[in-house]
Motif scaffolding. Structure first.
Motif, short mmCIF file in Angstrom:
data_model
loop_
_atom_site.label_atom_id
_atom_site.label_comp_id
_atom_site.label_asym_id
_atom_site.label_seq_id
_atom_site.Cartn_x
_atom_site.Cartn_y
_atom_site.Cartn_z
N PHE A 1 82.94 -34.29 118.45
CA PHE A 1 83.68 -33.10 118.89
C PHE A 1 85.13 -33.47 119.23
N ALA A 2 85.30 -34.64 119.87
CA ALA A 2 86.67 -35.07 120.19
C ALA A 2 87.47 -35.28 118.91
N GLY A 3 86.82 -35.86 117.90
CA GLY A 3 87.53 -36.10 116.65
C GLY A 3 87.76 -34.84 115.85
N ARG A 4 86.78 -33.95 115.87
CA ARG A 4 86.89 -32.76 115.02
C ARG A 4 87.67 -31.64 115.71
N ALA A 5 87.31 -31.32 116.96
CA ALA A 5 87.90 -30.16 117.62
C ALA A 5 89.03 -30.54 118.58
N GLY A 6 88.85 -31.68 119.28
CA GLY A 6 89.85 -32.09 120.27
C GLY A 6 91.21 -32.32 119.61
N THR A 7 91.19 -33.05 118.50
CA THR A 7 92.46 -33.35 117.83
C THR A 7 93.15 -32.08 117.36
N SER A 8 92.37 -31.13 116.84
CA SER A 8 93.03 -29.92 116.33
C SER A 8 93.59 -29.10 117.49
N MET A 9 92.91 -29.13 118.64
CA MET A 9 93.47 -28.44 119.82
C MET A 9 94.81 -29.05 120.20
N THR A 10 94.84 -30.39 120.30
CA THR A 10 96.07 -31.07 120.70
C THR A 10 97.20 -30.80 119.71
N ALA A 11 96.90 -30.96 118.41
CA ALA A 11 97.95 -30.79 117.42
C ALA A 11 98.47 -29.35 117.44
N GLU A 12 97.55 -28.39 117.58
CA GLU A 12 97.96 -26.99 117.55
C GLU A 12 98.86 -26.66 118.74
N ALA B 1 83.92 -30.00 128.78
CA ALA B 1 85.02 -29.70 129.68
C ALA B 1 86.05 -30.83 129.67
N VAL B 2 85.55 -32.08 129.71
CA VAL B 2 86.46 -33.23 129.77
C VAL B 2 87.30 -33.31 128.49
N ILE B 3 86.64 -33.16 127.33
CA ILE B 3 87.38 -33.28 126.07
C ILE B 3 88.39 -32.14 125.95
N ALA B 4 87.97 -30.92 126.28
CA ALA B 4 88.89 -29.79 126.17
C ALA B 4 90.06 -29.98 127.13
N LEU B 5 89.78 -30.51 128.33
CA LEU B 5 90.87 -30.74 129.29
C LEU B 5 91.86 -31.76 128.73
N ILE B 6 91.34 -32.89 128.25
CA ILE B 6 92.23 -33.93 127.72
C ILE B 6 93.02 -33.40 126.53
N ALA B 7 92.33 -32.70 125.63
CA ALA B 7 92.99 -32.23 124.40
C ALA B 7 94.10 -31.22 124.73
N THR B 8 93.80 -30.26 125.61
CA THR B 8 94.82 -29.26 125.91
C THR B 8 95.95 -29.88 126.74
N VAL C 1 103.81 -35.39 118.92
CA VAL C 1 102.55 -34.71 118.60
C VAL C 1 101.56 -35.70 118.01
N ALA C 2 102.06 -36.61 117.17
CA ALA C 2 101.17 -37.60 116.55
C ALA C 2 100.54 -38.49 117.62
N TYR C 3 101.37 -38.97 118.55
CA TYR C 3 100.85 -39.82 119.62
C TYR C 3 99.86 -39.06 120.49
N ALA C 4 100.19 -37.81 120.79
CA ALA C 4 99.32 -37.02 121.66
C ALA C 4 97.95 -36.85 121.01
N THR C 5 97.93 -36.63 119.69
CA THR C 5 96.66 -36.45 119.00
C THR C 5 95.83 -37.73 119.06
N THR C 6 96.49 -38.86 118.84
CA THR C 6 95.77 -40.13 118.93
C THR C 6 95.24 -40.34 120.34
N ARG C 7 96.10 -40.06 121.33
CA ARG C 7 95.66 -40.26 122.71
C ARG C 7 94.46 -39.40 123.04
N THR C 8 94.39 -38.19 122.47
CA THR C 8 93.25 -37.33 122.74
C THR C 8 91.95 -38.02 122.33
#
Ligand SMILES: Nc1ncnc2c1ncn2[C@@H]1O[C@H](COP(=O)(O)OP(=O)(O)O)[C@@H](O)[C@H]1O
Ligand SMILES: [Mg+2]
Lengths: 252, 284, 170
Positions: A102-113, A205-212, A225-232
């Protein structure tokens, strides 16, 4: 940069993420007005992750069944295959593997978006239109993460059990009744199944919090944005596994 | 619409405060650079006030202060009688409901069509029947000449078109205060004329107070009632554009005449040129 | 504009439904809830001197077929034995009343269950009856103890005394 300031930075990040959580929670009542947006996000982070979650669930169940069969056969305990597969899936593998996917599939797209919205001033534009981006952009994604994660973990578990059944019973020839009977005699609804569901809710909750958080606070550049996505991905994975240990220790 | 409460038209004069925006003693340091050093400024009600100045003087920063997007280091910023630095987040949002803001880079929502972008403020704040939303949005798009582009996505527009969509979005709720950050950049002469007329019309018919950030003096001259020229962290000059153009001060002569040398430095502050190029001897 | 939005909502609804269906499937198919669903049953009692790891809801089997489950486990205060109450599905109402109950372990490390060995009496058990013949749980520790002791004594005959008292343990 000295080591001390690095740890200081890390602590400051944790603190800022904590404060961010409070502002998300405070924005949730307002975000109920954007109920449609929340539904749309559940679709994006949940339904769109189904394919990867189902495929991985099936394969994890199959390989688990195969490995455990050979291990249990050494003790003459293959009758316990269903039980062991179900317990490891429900209590550990289901929530954790789903969370990592989920972190890889949804978390990254949240952060990038969100990060891109920040970089192109869309968040500021919303603020200027008197629309709180915390309520309109962040909270719906947070809620979607909290709702979608446990559902995905359940789907993962179900597919895992089916995969284990296919390998254990259809392929390796274990008795069908033994597989299900032994499992249902030893797996508890609350302490095993629902405990895992709780875990995955917390992970969501934790993944969504970190990603957003990463998306919302990203420097407004393409590198940022690239770094933020990796950090997520990196921080969600670490935090999920750490919380998993703590929760297991306390929930056992 | 409730926002019109904030915007007393030119027919309902309020003697108490003639200025819609009043700034006193504004001081800002950004990135180690002193941007504003005691700026006092009044934006009169129902007029178009132009803020001019070379790029990098802080025109955008000034309007960000006015709308509470960025905190100043010191100073008082009264908008319609409310002191912006003291407002809570909720009060800020209330204030912003009465402000239309055109971003320098348009800042359209990339996931929404042109129509939905313009409709966004309506949908978020008012529960209107779909038919009325449609009518309002299409009228505004017509005003900027983009009714035919309603179903396009922002990625399919040129910079100038985005600008005009953003303009339509900024004025959708008939705000009491309109802020245009560089509205003429990227517009062809025809569109520029249209936008100029639109800004003037909004002001004349609805009595909207306007802040126009720009550096095209020819355009400003035709629209603005009052000009503030910012340079070196201070108000260098202010007055009616005609009068300002005729006034013979070194500031205005340089800025409106386009000369590189003068009291307004053309260059961003830097080390000695020769030193930077690696000729130590030349520094002497 | 309204059409795509609705399809979003339908899709999201389906996703949520699927998630809950998966949860319901897991709860009813793989957990002990599956055993709560047993319908009408009648109760029998059995006393064991040692029940080992037997737990509530453990299966009760006859000839390997599940016929009921353990309802409760108490200590009989008079005899100081474990009093196990067993619920037998009413479908299996013709179990001879001289049948024996024993506690078995499935596999070496498996869970324990009550196995019923049918007797020959023409009279069947009724609700509330008690098993006359019971066999307690085989304790793994005892088995291993015996095994180790016998292995020890054969390899190290120098210490026969130490092995003796342990071997006398039942
Ligand atoms: N977030 C920021 N951090 C540091 N410096 C900034 C920031 N935003 C703007 N500046 C600086 O402030 C100055 C004024 O910027 P701006 O207000 O955008 O100028 P303009 O008058 O062209 O609109 C510029 O020199 C810029 O370098
Ligand atoms: Mg600017």
């Amino acid at each position: 940069m000295s080591r001390r300031s690095l740890t200081g930075d890390a602590l400051a990040q944790v603190g800022a993420a904590g404060l961010f959580l409070f502002s998300i929670l405070a924005a949730i009542p307002k975000s109920l007005r954007h109920f449609r947006e929340t539904l749309r996000q559940i679709w994006f982070v949940g339904a769109m992750s189904l394919v990867i979650i189902m495929t991985c669930g099936l394969f994890v169940g199959m390989v688990l069944s195969l490995q455990l069969y050979y291990t249990l056969a050494k003790f003459g305990g293959t009758a316990a295959l269903g039980t062991v597969v179900a317990l490891s899936l429900f209590r550990e593998l289901g929530p954790v593997v789903t969370a990592l996917l989920f972190a890889g599939r949804a978390g990254t797209s949240m952060t990038a978006e969100i990060g891109l919205m920040r970089a192109t001033d869309q968040l500021s534009a919303m603020e200027m239109m008197a629309v709180d981006p915390l309520a309109y952009v962040v909270a719906p994604r947070f809620i979607a993460g909290v709702i979608a994660m446990p559902l995905l973990a359940c789907v993962f578990n179900a597919l895992g059990i089916l995969g284990a059944h296919a390998v254990g019973v259809s392929w390796l020839g274990l008795d069908n009744g033994t597989f299900w009977g032994n499992m249902s005699a030893n797996v508890e609804v609350w302490s095993d199944l629902v405990n895992g569901v709780w875990k995955s809710t917390v992970f969501g909750a934790v993944i969504a919090l970190i990603a957003t958080f990463q998306g919302y606070t990203t420097p407004p550049t393409s590198e940022g944005v690239a770094y933020a996505t990796t950090r997520t991905v990196v921080s969600s994975s670490i935090v999920v596994l750490a919380i998993d240990f703590v929760m297991t220790a306390f929930l056992m | 619409m409730n926002t019109s409460n904030h915007s007393p038209g030119s027919d309902s004069p309020e003697p108490a405060s003639a200025a819609y925006v009043q700034i006193r003693g504004l001081r800002t340091v950004l990135g180690g650079k002193l941007l504003f050093d005691g700026v006092d400024l009044d934006i009169p009600r129902g007029k178009i006030t132009a803020i001019m100045g070379p790029s990098g003087t802080g025109k955008t920063t000034l309007v960000r202060h006015i709308t509470g997007q960025l905190a100043a280091d010191a100073g008082q910023i009264l908008v319609d009688g409310r002191n912006v630095p003291e407002l809570s987040r909720r009060q800020l949002f209330e204030l912003r409901e009465g402000i239309g803001y055109l971003f320098q880079n348009s800042a359209l929502l990339t996931d929404f069509s042109v129509f939905e972008n313009v409709a966004f403020p309506l949908r978020q704040h008012l529960r209107l029947p779909e038919e009325i939303v449609r009518n309002i949005v299409l009228t505004r798009l017509q005003a900027v000449g983009l009714r035919g582009a309603a179903q396009l996505m922002p990625a399919e527009l040129s910079g100038g078109m985005m600008r005009r969509v953003a303009l339509a979005r900024a004025m959708i709720r008939d705000p009491g205060l309109m802020i245009y950050d560089e509205p003429f950049v990227g517009l062809d002469p025809i569109a520029l004329n249209q936008v100029l007329k639109l800004i003037r019309t909004l002001n004349d018919t609805l009595g909207i107070t306007s802040i126009l950030v720009a550096h095209e003096f020819a355009a400003v001259r035709r629209a603005a009632d009052l000009v503030y020229l910012i340079a070196g962290g201070k108000i260098a000059a202010h007055g009616h554009p005609q009068e300002l153009a005729e006034r013979d001060s070194p500031w205005t002569r340089q800025f409106f005449g386009g000369e590189a040398d003068g009291p307004v430095p053309f260059e961003y502050p830097a080390r000695d040129y020769a030193l930077d190029l690696g000729f130590p001897a030349a520094a002497a | 504009m309204t059409q795509p939005r609705r399809s979003f909502q339908v899709g999201t609804g389906l996703f949520i439904l699927l998630g809950f269906a998966a949860l319901a499937y897991l709860a009813t198919q793989t957990t002990s809830v599956a055993n709560y669903t047993d319908g009408d049953n009648y109760l029998l009692k059995a006393k064991f001197s040692n029940i080992g790891q037997l737990k509530q809801r453990a299966p009760v089997k006859l000839a390997g077929v599940r016929i009921g489950s353990v309802k409760s486990i108490e200590l009989d205060p008079q005899t100081l034995e474990a009093l196990v109450t067993i619920g037998i599905d009413t479908r299996f109402h013709e179990i001879p009343d001289d049948s024996a109950a024993a506690i078995f372990t499935s596999g070496l490390l498996g869970d324990q269950y009550v196995g019923v060995q049918p007797g020959g009496s023409p009279v069947a058990f009724k609700d509330g009856d008690e098993f006359i013949l019971t066999q307690s749980s085989m304790q793994l520790e005892d088995l291993i103890g015996k095994f180790l002791v016998s292995g020890d004594s054969s390899k190290a005959p120098a210490k026969p005394d130490a092995a003796d008292p342990a071997a006398k343990n039942p």
